[in-house]
Design an enzyme around this catalytic site. Structure first.
Site: not given
Ligand code: RIB
Ligand code: CA
Length: 313
Positions: A243
Protein backbone atom coordinates in the site's frame (compact mmCIF):
# COMPACT_ATOMS: atom_id res chain seq x y z
CA UNK A 1 16.21 19.69 -10.85
CA UNK A 2 16.33 20.08 -7.05
CA UNK A 3 14.76 17.30 -5.00
CA UNK A 4 11.08 17.56 -4.02
CA UNK A 5 10.75 18.53 -0.33
CA UNK A 6 8.44 16.13 1.52
CA UNK A 7 7.15 15.30 5.00
CA UNK A 8 6.20 11.65 5.56
CA UNK A 9 3.33 11.18 8.06
CA UNK A 10 3.21 7.52 8.98
CA UNK A 11 2.06 4.67 11.27
CA UNK A 12 4.71 1.97 10.67
CA UNK A 13 3.55 -0.79 9.77
CA UNK A 14 5.58 -2.99 7.45
CA UNK A 15 4.33 -1.29 4.30
CA UNK A 16 5.06 2.14 5.78
CA UNK A 17 8.57 0.87 6.44
CA UNK A 18 9.08 -0.04 2.78
CA UNK A 19 7.75 3.37 1.75
CA UNK A 20 10.21 5.12 4.07
CA UNK A 21 13.09 2.98 2.75
CA UNK A 22 12.08 3.85 -0.83
CA UNK A 23 11.99 7.58 -0.04
CA UNK A 24 15.31 7.59 1.83
CA UNK A 25 16.94 5.69 -1.06
CA UNK A 26 15.93 8.44 -3.50
CA UNK A 27 17.77 11.62 -2.35
CA UNK A 28 18.15 12.95 -5.91
CA UNK A 29 14.39 13.21 -6.20
CA UNK A 30 13.15 13.50 -2.59
CA UNK A 31 14.34 15.64 0.32
CA UNK A 32 12.70 14.18 3.44
CA UNK A 33 12.35 17.20 5.75
CA UNK A 34 10.99 15.03 8.54
CA UNK A 35 8.96 12.00 9.48
CA UNK A 36 5.88 12.47 11.70
CA UNK A 37 4.48 9.44 13.48
CA UNK A 38 0.78 9.00 14.15
CA UNK A 39 -1.21 6.33 16.00
CA UNK A 40 -2.72 3.82 13.60
CA UNK A 41 -1.51 0.31 12.85
CA UNK A 42 -0.16 0.22 16.41
CA UNK A 43 -0.15 2.82 19.22
CA UNK A 44 1.96 5.97 18.90
CA UNK A 45 4.64 4.68 21.27
CA UNK A 46 5.34 1.95 18.71
CA UNK A 47 4.84 3.90 15.47
CA UNK A 48 7.25 6.59 16.71
CA UNK A 49 9.75 3.86 17.67
CA UNK A 50 9.29 1.93 14.41
CA UNK A 51 9.90 5.03 12.28
CA UNK A 52 13.31 5.38 13.95
CA UNK A 53 14.06 1.66 13.55
CA UNK A 54 13.55 2.08 9.81
CA UNK A 55 15.69 5.24 9.63
CA UNK A 56 18.50 3.30 11.32
CA UNK A 57 17.99 0.34 8.96
CA UNK A 58 18.40 2.88 6.14
CA UNK A 59 21.52 4.28 7.79
CA UNK A 60 19.87 7.72 7.96
CA UNK A 61 19.98 8.58 11.64
CA UNK A 62 20.01 12.30 10.85
CA UNK A 63 16.37 12.25 9.76
CA UNK A 64 14.07 14.16 12.14
CA UNK A 65 11.38 11.88 13.59
CA UNK A 66 8.55 13.44 15.62
CA UNK A 67 5.80 11.83 17.66
CA UNK A 68 2.33 13.14 16.83
CA UNK A 69 -1.24 12.40 17.84
CA UNK A 70 -1.93 9.30 19.89
CA UNK A 71 -5.66 9.11 19.16
CA UNK A 72 -8.15 10.20 16.49
CA UNK A 73 -9.93 13.56 16.67
CA UNK A 74 -13.16 12.25 18.16
CA UNK A 75 -13.01 8.48 18.48
CA UNK A 76 -11.09 5.83 20.40
CA UNK A 77 -8.05 4.49 18.54
CA UNK A 78 -8.50 1.32 16.50
CA UNK A 79 -5.26 -0.52 15.73
CA UNK A 80 -4.32 -3.36 13.33
CA UNK A 81 -2.10 -5.78 15.23
CA UNK A 82 -4.01 -8.56 13.47
CA UNK A 83 -2.28 -7.42 10.27
CA UNK A 84 1.04 -5.98 11.42
CA UNK A 85 1.70 -7.99 14.60
CA UNK A 86 2.19 -6.77 18.18
CA UNK A 87 5.18 -4.57 17.38
CA UNK A 88 3.82 -3.23 14.11
CA UNK A 89 7.00 -4.44 12.40
CA UNK A 90 6.71 -8.19 13.02
CA UNK A 91 8.77 -10.38 10.72
CA UNK A 92 12.45 -9.40 11.00
CA UNK A 93 14.34 -9.00 14.26
CA UNK A 94 15.44 -5.37 14.24
CA UNK A 95 17.29 -3.60 17.08
CA UNK A 96 15.59 -0.95 19.19
CA UNK A 97 16.50 2.52 17.93
CA UNK A 98 19.46 4.40 19.40
CA UNK A 99 18.43 7.65 17.69
CA UNK A 100 16.09 9.75 19.85
CA UNK A 101 12.84 11.34 18.82
CA UNK A 102 13.29 14.95 17.77
CA UNK A 103 11.96 17.35 20.38
CA UNK A 104 8.59 18.86 19.67
CA UNK A 105 5.20 17.61 18.57
CA UNK A 106 4.68 16.40 15.02
CA UNK A 107 1.80 18.82 14.53
CA UNK A 108 4.02 21.78 15.43
CA UNK A 109 6.65 20.51 13.00
CA UNK A 110 4.06 20.29 10.22
CA UNK A 111 2.77 23.81 10.94
CA UNK A 112 6.24 25.33 11.30
CA UNK A 113 7.50 23.64 8.13
CA UNK A 114 4.71 24.94 5.92
CA UNK A 115 4.85 28.41 7.48
CA UNK A 116 8.60 28.62 6.92
CA UNK A 117 8.61 27.42 3.30
CA UNK A 118 7.35 29.18 0.19
CA UNK A 119 3.83 28.13 -0.76
CA UNK A 120 3.71 25.13 -3.05
CA UNK A 121 7.19 23.82 -2.29
CA UNK A 122 6.53 21.05 0.25
CA UNK A 123 4.45 17.91 -0.31
CA UNK A 124 2.81 15.96 2.52
CA UNK A 125 2.93 12.18 2.08
CA UNK A 126 0.45 10.46 4.41
CA UNK A 127 0.69 6.74 5.03
CA UNK A 128 -1.67 6.39 8.00
CA UNK A 129 -4.72 7.99 9.62
CA UNK A 130 -4.93 11.73 8.91
CA UNK A 131 -5.09 12.89 12.53
CA UNK A 132 -1.79 14.85 12.56
CA UNK A 133 -2.70 16.63 9.33
CA UNK A 134 -6.20 17.48 10.50
CA UNK A 135 -5.01 18.88 13.83
CA UNK A 136 -2.40 20.97 12.03
CA UNK A 137 -5.11 22.39 9.74
CA UNK A 138 -7.41 23.06 12.71
CA UNK A 139 -4.68 24.89 14.59
CA UNK A 140 -3.22 26.67 11.56
CA UNK A 141 -5.78 27.00 8.75
CA UNK A 142 -3.33 29.34 6.99
CA UNK A 143 -1.10 26.39 5.99
CA UNK A 144 -3.76 24.85 3.72
CA UNK A 145 -2.83 27.16 0.84
CA UNK A 146 0.88 26.51 1.42
CA UNK A 147 0.74 22.72 1.05
CA UNK A 148 1.85 21.79 -2.47
CA UNK A 149 -0.09 18.53 -2.41
CA UNK A 150 -1.19 15.79 -0.04
CA UNK A 151 -0.31 12.39 -1.51
CA UNK A 152 -2.09 9.82 0.61
CA UNK A 153 -2.59 6.10 0.89
CA UNK A 154 -6.21 5.75 1.88
CA UNK A 155 -9.70 4.91 0.84
CA UNK A 156 -11.19 2.51 -1.64
CA UNK A 157 -14.01 2.43 -4.15
CA UNK A 158 -14.29 -0.53 -6.50
CA UNK A 159 -12.11 -2.53 -4.09
CA UNK A 160 -14.40 -1.62 -1.13
CA UNK A 161 -13.15 -1.88 2.47
CA UNK A 162 -10.42 -3.82 4.24
CA UNK A 163 -11.37 -3.04 7.84
CA UNK A 164 -15.17 -2.91 7.34
CA UNK A 165 -17.22 -3.86 4.27
CA UNK A 166 -17.03 -0.24 3.09
CA UNK A 167 -13.98 1.44 4.67
CA UNK A 168 -10.21 1.31 4.28
CA UNK A 169 -8.22 1.35 7.53
CA UNK A 170 -6.46 4.75 7.35
CA UNK A 171 -9.71 6.58 6.70
CA UNK A 172 -11.76 4.43 9.07
CA UNK A 173 -9.51 5.09 12.07
CA UNK A 174 -10.13 8.85 11.86
CA UNK A 175 -12.96 9.66 9.43
CA UNK A 176 -13.47 13.17 10.85
CA UNK A 177 -9.82 13.95 10.15
CA UNK A 178 -10.15 12.66 6.60
CA UNK A 179 -13.33 14.69 6.05
CA UNK A 180 -11.51 17.84 7.15
CA UNK A 181 -8.53 17.18 4.87
CA UNK A 182 -10.67 16.46 1.79
CA UNK A 183 -12.61 19.69 2.41
CA UNK A 184 -9.54 21.90 2.89
CA UNK A 185 -9.07 22.81 -0.78
CA UNK A 186 -5.59 21.26 -0.89
CA UNK A 187 -4.51 19.41 -4.06
CA UNK A 188 -4.79 15.71 -3.18
CA UNK A 189 -3.64 12.50 -4.82
CA UNK A 190 -5.27 9.38 -3.39
CA UNK A 191 -3.66 5.94 -3.68
CA UNK A 192 -6.63 3.76 -2.63
CA UNK A 193 -6.92 0.00 -2.24
CA UNK A 194 -8.12 0.00 -5.86
CA UNK A 195 -4.52 0.51 -6.91
CA UNK A 196 -2.53 -0.83 -3.97
CA UNK A 197 -4.19 -4.22 -4.29
CA UNK A 198 -2.54 -4.41 -7.72
CA UNK A 199 0.93 -3.94 -6.20
CA UNK A 200 1.28 -7.46 -4.86
CA UNK A 201 4.56 -8.86 -3.58
CA UNK A 202 4.53 -12.21 -5.34
CA UNK A 203 7.02 -14.89 -4.26
CA UNK A 204 9.32 -13.98 -7.15
CA UNK A 205 9.27 -10.30 -6.24
CA UNK A 206 9.94 -11.05 -2.58
CA UNK A 207 12.77 -13.40 -3.51
CA UNK A 208 14.31 -10.50 -5.45
CA UNK A 209 14.22 -8.37 -2.28
CA UNK A 210 15.84 -11.16 -0.28
CA UNK A 211 18.46 -11.74 -2.98
CA UNK A 212 19.70 -8.17 -2.51
CA UNK A 213 21.46 -9.66 0.51
CA UNK A 214 21.57 -6.37 2.43
CA UNK A 215 20.06 -5.90 5.89
CA UNK A 216 17.39 -3.72 4.28
CA UNK A 217 16.60 -6.16 1.48
CA UNK A 218 16.35 -9.13 3.82
CA UNK A 219 14.27 -7.14 6.34
CA UNK A 220 11.81 -6.13 3.61
CA UNK A 221 11.47 -9.77 2.55
CA UNK A 222 10.90 -10.87 6.15
CA UNK A 223 8.38 -8.08 6.79
CA UNK A 224 6.50 -9.14 3.67
CA UNK A 225 6.58 -12.81 4.69
CA UNK A 226 4.75 -11.76 7.87
CA UNK A 227 2.52 -9.02 6.47
CA UNK A 228 1.11 -11.07 3.56
CA UNK A 229 -0.77 -13.57 5.77
CA UNK A 230 -3.72 -11.22 6.28
CA UNK A 231 -4.37 -10.45 2.62
CA UNK A 232 -3.68 -14.00 1.41
CA UNK A 233 -6.23 -15.38 3.89
CA UNK A 234 -8.82 -12.64 3.32
CA UNK A 235 -8.54 -12.06 -0.42
CA UNK A 236 -6.72 -15.18 -1.56
CA UNK A 237 -4.31 -12.70 -3.11
CA UNK A 238 -1.03 -13.72 -4.66
CA UNK A 239 1.08 -11.77 -2.17
CA UNK A 240 1.08 -8.78 0.16
CA UNK A 241 -0.26 -5.49 -1.25
CA UNK A 242 2.41 -2.80 -0.86
CA UNK A 243 0.00 0.00 0.00
CA UNK A 244 2.19 2.83 1.30
CA UNK A 245 5.15 2.55 -1.11
CA UNK A 246 2.67 3.50 -3.86
CA UNK A 247 2.61 7.02 -2.36
CA UNK A 248 6.36 7.45 -2.76
CA UNK A 249 6.43 5.69 -6.13
CA UNK A 250 3.76 8.10 -7.43
CA UNK A 251 6.10 10.99 -6.60
CA UNK A 252 9.05 9.25 -8.24
CA UNK A 253 7.30 7.88 -11.33
CA UNK A 254 3.74 9.22 -11.69
CA UNK A 255 3.55 7.87 -15.24
CA UNK A 256 3.32 4.26 -14.02
CA UNK A 257 -0.03 5.17 -12.42
CA UNK A 258 -3.34 6.30 -13.86
CA UNK A 259 -6.48 7.80 -12.33
CA UNK A 260 -8.95 10.63 -12.65
CA UNK A 261 -9.82 13.91 -10.95
CA UNK A 262 -13.08 13.27 -9.14
CA UNK A 263 -15.06 14.23 -6.07
CA UNK A 264 -14.33 12.23 -2.93
CA UNK A 265 -16.40 12.65 0.22
CA UNK A 266 -15.98 10.86 3.54
CA UNK A 267 -18.84 9.18 5.39
CA UNK A 268 -18.86 10.26 9.05
CA UNK A 269 -22.58 9.95 9.91
CA UNK A 270 -23.56 6.35 9.26
CA UNK A 271 -22.31 3.63 11.58
CA UNK A 272 -22.84 1.13 8.74
CA UNK A 273 -20.58 2.91 6.23
CA UNK A 274 -18.39 5.00 8.55
CA UNK A 275 -15.10 5.98 6.90
CA UNK A 276 -16.21 5.11 3.39
CA UNK A 277 -14.56 7.19 0.66
CA UNK A 278 -17.55 8.01 -1.55
CA UNK A 279 -15.60 8.38 -4.77
CA UNK A 280 -17.66 9.81 -7.63
CA UNK A 281 -15.68 7.85 -10.27
CA UNK A 282 -18.50 8.21 -12.86
CA UNK A 283 -18.99 11.90 -12.03
CA UNK A 284 -22.75 11.62 -11.41
CA UNK A 285 -22.99 13.77 -8.26
CA UNK A 286 -22.25 17.17 -9.74
CA UNK A 287 -19.92 17.75 -6.79
CA UNK A 288 -16.63 19.45 -7.74
CA UNK A 289 -13.53 17.29 -8.14
CA UNK A 290 -11.28 17.53 -5.08
CA UNK A 291 -8.83 14.66 -5.62
CA UNK A 292 -6.82 12.73 -8.19
CA UNK A 293 -8.08 9.20 -7.43
CA UNK A 294 -5.63 6.60 -8.72
CA UNK A 295 -7.07 3.38 -10.09
CA UNK A 296 -4.25 1.59 -11.91
CA UNK A 297 -0.54 0.86 -11.79
CA UNK A 298 2.11 -0.79 -13.95
CA UNK A 299 3.03 -3.27 -11.22
CA UNK A 300 6.14 -4.56 -12.97
CA UNK A 301 7.50 -1.03 -13.35
CA UNK A 302 6.67 -0.39 -9.68
CA UNK A 303 8.61 -3.41 -8.47
CA UNK A 304 11.53 -2.68 -10.80
CA UNK A 305 11.75 0.83 -9.29
CA UNK A 306 11.41 -0.45 -5.73
CA UNK A 307 13.98 -3.23 -6.14
CA UNK A 308 16.47 -0.90 -7.85
CA UNK A 309 16.17 1.63 -5.02
CA UNK A 310 16.39 -0.98 -2.25
CA UNK A 311 19.54 -2.25 -3.96
CA UNK A 312 21.16 1.09 -3.06
CA UNK A 313 21.31 0.03 0.62
O1 RIB B 1 -5.33 0.01 4.60
C1 RIB B 1 -3.94 -0.01 4.42
C2 RIB B 1 -3.30 1.10 5.18
O2 RIB B 1 -3.56 0.94 6.57
C3 RIB B 1 -1.76 1.11 5.07
O3 RIB B 1 -1.29 2.41 5.21
C4 RIB B 1 -1.34 0.27 6.25
O4 RIB B 1 -0.02 0.61 6.71
C5 RIB B 1 -2.34 0.72 7.28
O5 RIB B 1 -1.89 1.94 7.84
CA1 CA C 1 0.36 2.91 6.98
Amino acid sequence: MSPQKIIIDTDPGQDDAVAILLALASPEELDVLGITAVAGNVPLSLTSKNARIICELAGKTDVKVFAGCDAPLERPLITAEHVHGKTGLDGPTLPDPAMPLTDGHAVDFIIDTFRSHEAGTVTLCTLGPLTNVAVALQRAPDIAEKIQRVVMMGGAYFEVGNITPTAEFNIYVDPEAAKLVFAAGIPITVLPLDVTHKALVTTERNDAFRALGSAAGIAVAEMTDFFERFDKEKYGSNGAPLHDPCVIAWLLKPDIFSGREINVEIETGSALTLGMTVADWWRVSGRPANALFIGDIDANAFFTLLTERLARY
